[in-house]
Design a protein around this motif. Sequence first.
Motif, short mmCIF file in Angstrom:
data_model
loop_
_atom_site.label_atom_id
_atom_site.label_comp_id
_atom_site.label_asym_id
_atom_site.label_seq_id
_atom_site.Cartn_x
_atom_site.Cartn_y
_atom_site.Cartn_z
N ASP A 22 0.63 -1.06 0.12
CA ASP A 22 0.08 0.09 0.03
C ASP A 22 0.84 1.17 0.10
OD1 ASP A 22 -2.63 1.43 0.42
OD2 ASP A 22 -1.35 2.02 2.40
N LEU A 23 0.43 2.14 -0.73
CA LEU A 23 0.84 3.69 -0.92
C LEU A 23 -0.07 4.61 -0.13
CD1 LEU A 23 3.01 5.86 -1.48
CD2 LEU A 23 1.88 6.11 -3.59
N ARG A 24 0.56 5.23 1.03
CA ARG A 24 -0.37 6.04 1.71
C ARG A 24 0.29 7.72 1.51
NH1 ARG A 24 -3.35 6.18 7.04
NH2 ARG A 24 -2.90 3.83 7.08
N VAL A 25 -0.61 8.39 1.07
CA VAL A 25 -0.27 9.95 1.16
C VAL A 25 -1.31 10.62 1.91
CG1 VAL A 25 0.22 11.99 -0.39
CG2 VAL A 25 0.05 9.65 -1.50
N THR A 26 -0.53 11.27 2.89
CA THR A 26 -1.35 11.92 4.06
C THR A 26 -0.98 13.36 3.96
OG1 THR A 26 -1.05 9.96 5.35
CG2 THR A 26 -1.71 12.20 6.55
N ALA A 27 -2.12 14.24 4.19
CA ALA A 27 -2.09 15.82 4.15
C ALA A 27 -2.72 16.13 5.61
CB ALA A 27 -2.24 16.47 3.04
N THR A 28 -2.29 16.92 6.18
CA THR A 28 -2.93 17.67 7.39
C THR A 28 -2.71 19.23 7.29
OG1 THR A 28 -0.99 17.30 8.75
CG2 THR A 28 -2.60 15.57 8.74
N GLY A 29 -3.63 19.79 7.90
CA GLY A 29 -3.51 21.15 7.98
C GLY A 29 -4.50 21.85 8.68
N ARG A 30 -4.39 23.36 8.98
CA ARG A 30 -5.37 24.09 9.61
C ARG A 30 -6.58 24.03 8.62
NH1 ARG A 30 -7.17 29.48 9.34
NH2 ARG A 30 -5.90 29.65 7.62
N TYR A 31 -7.77 24.14 9.12
CA TYR A 31 -9.26 24.26 8.57
C TYR A 31 -9.80 25.75 8.88
CZ TYR A 31 -13.53 22.93 6.30
OH TYR A 31 -14.51 22.84 5.33
N GLY A 32 -9.43 26.70 8.27
CA GLY A 32 -10.19 28.01 8.61
C GLY A 32 -11.33 28.19 7.58
N GLY A 33 -11.14 27.47 6.27
CA GLY A 33 -12.19 27.81 5.26
C GLY A 33 -11.97 26.65 4.11
N THR A 34 -12.94 26.76 3.22
CA THR A 34 -12.83 25.67 2.12
C THR A 34 -11.26 25.85 1.15
OG1 THR A 34 -15.03 25.80 1.85
CG2 THR A 34 -13.73 24.92 0.02
N ALA A 35 -10.73 27.11 1.13
CA ALA A 35 -9.71 27.28 0.48
C ALA A 35 -8.33 26.70 1.01
CB ALA A 35 -9.30 28.93 0.52
N ASP A 36 -8.39 26.27 2.35
CA ASP A 36 -7.38 25.66 3.03
C ASP A 36 -7.34 23.98 2.69
OD1 ASP A 36 -6.56 28.09 4.43
OD2 ASP A 36 -7.83 27.58 6.12
N LEU A 37 -8.57 23.56 2.23
CA LEU A 37 -8.43 22.06 1.75
C LEU A 37 -7.73 21.71 0.62
CD1 LEU A 37 -12.41 21.53 2.30
CD2 LEU A 37 -10.24 20.84 4.09
N PRO A 38 -7.01 20.57 0.43
CA PRO A 38 -6.30 20.23 -0.80
C PRO A 38 -7.36 19.98 -1.90
CG PRO A 38 -6.27 18.37 0.78
CD PRO A 38 -6.81 19.58 1.46
N ASP A 39 -6.87 20.03 -3.29
CA ASP A 39 -7.89 19.77 -4.35
C ASP A 39 -8.59 18.58 -4.22
OD1 ASP A 39 -6.74 22.02 -5.20
OD2 ASP A 39 -5.36 21.27 -6.58
N ALA A 40 -7.92 17.32 -3.59
CA ALA A 40 -8.99 16.10 -3.50
C ALA A 40 -10.11 16.41 -2.73
CB ALA A 40 -7.80 15.23 -3.08
#
Length: 424
Positions: free
Chosen positions: A283-301
């Motif tokens: 398995d390949l796992r790609v993980t992303a985390t970050g602050r969620y202040g609004g929709t613009a903070d979310l990754p494209d996925a």
Amino acid sequence: MRQGETTGTEGQASVEWIAVVAVVAVLLGATGTALAQAGFFGRGVTRQLARAVCVVSAGDCWRDREPCVVASDSRTSSIAAQVVLVTLGGGRIAVVEQRSDGTYAVTRGTSKLLAIQATAGPEQGLALAGLDVSAAAALTASYGGTAESGQTWILPSSAAVNRLLDGLRNRPVLSGGRGAPLAVIRGSAPPPDITYNQLATVASINAFAGAHSGDDTITLAGADLRFDRLAGTRVDHRTGHRTIYTQASSRIQLDGAGVLGLTSTTGGETYAVELDAAGRPLDLRVTATGRYGGTADLPDALQPVAGLLGPGAPEGRAFAVDAHLDLTDPANLAAARGLLDAMRPHFGSPAAATRALRERLAAHGTVEARVVDRSEDTGSRSLGLPIGPQVRVDWGHTNVATRLRSAVSRGLDGQWIPRTGCLA
């Protein structure tokens, strides 16, 4: 009958089973879209059909069924001593996670720190139009490394967690009669289910050329280069599986969006490859985390399902997304080859070698996304010499609590559904 031959009944059963698989495949292609339009129930049906095809092909088919962490509490304590340009330190990590399947994960770890800083460059006094001006040209370079190791136990209940924590505590006892010194009975625990080791490094170079006049600073030229990297291994002793993971970034280049469409200005991605006991990639796992202040903070996925994740918040809300690609599929393994090669030690981020993975993950991967409320409490103190060589001791702690707000997943059928079981 010779070995390898089959009876007519067995042969007929095999033909019938192949026919069933073919029907499932046809259903996925012909009715998947229609079922998806029927709502989350229909999407659940298409997901199960896609999983059935994966199971028949002996793939890695259950990543979207892994339990969610619904609540976690962690405490990190640290101490560091700086003598002139060298810093040595260490700390302890304790984490308790409650998971959606009713189990708990308890992690205990330790860390060690080494940091070195060097500065070079003359500073020269000048006289300009009767003003006292100091001209400076300095080069500052620093390197820091943190080695961390830990153990994780998977436990069936909160009572089992309490028993483990009680067993891990050290107990001071009298070694003899009155007035005898205290002895310490070291805590003990059963063998851990998971162990890990990781190394995080930070290297930076800062160059400055300018002038100081009174309280004013005039910068003639400057540059700031920074290289970050984290790499480690994790071993699951229950299965013999080993996971190799890495996270890297470099401020000297903008890689743009990573595999999940998360830009380097809003966070970073971690890449992990799980191997079975024989060393075969699973398995390949790609993980992303970050602050969620609004929709613009979310990754494209996650942009297509931002509405299912709930609103962001100015403070205290974060997102986490895990994408999985089945590496038992030769085509998936070939698509991930560039990333696997880039995970070898080097400067820069592996994301530059993984952009081609986006389409493969979109077509053949699964994605898990979560939004949590996060609260943090920190405290620190410092003690240093007022004169003489630079000697200072810093110590402190950080407590972090998270609580799951929402969870969604995209299965092998490409459809998104809420993971209501994670919030039960």
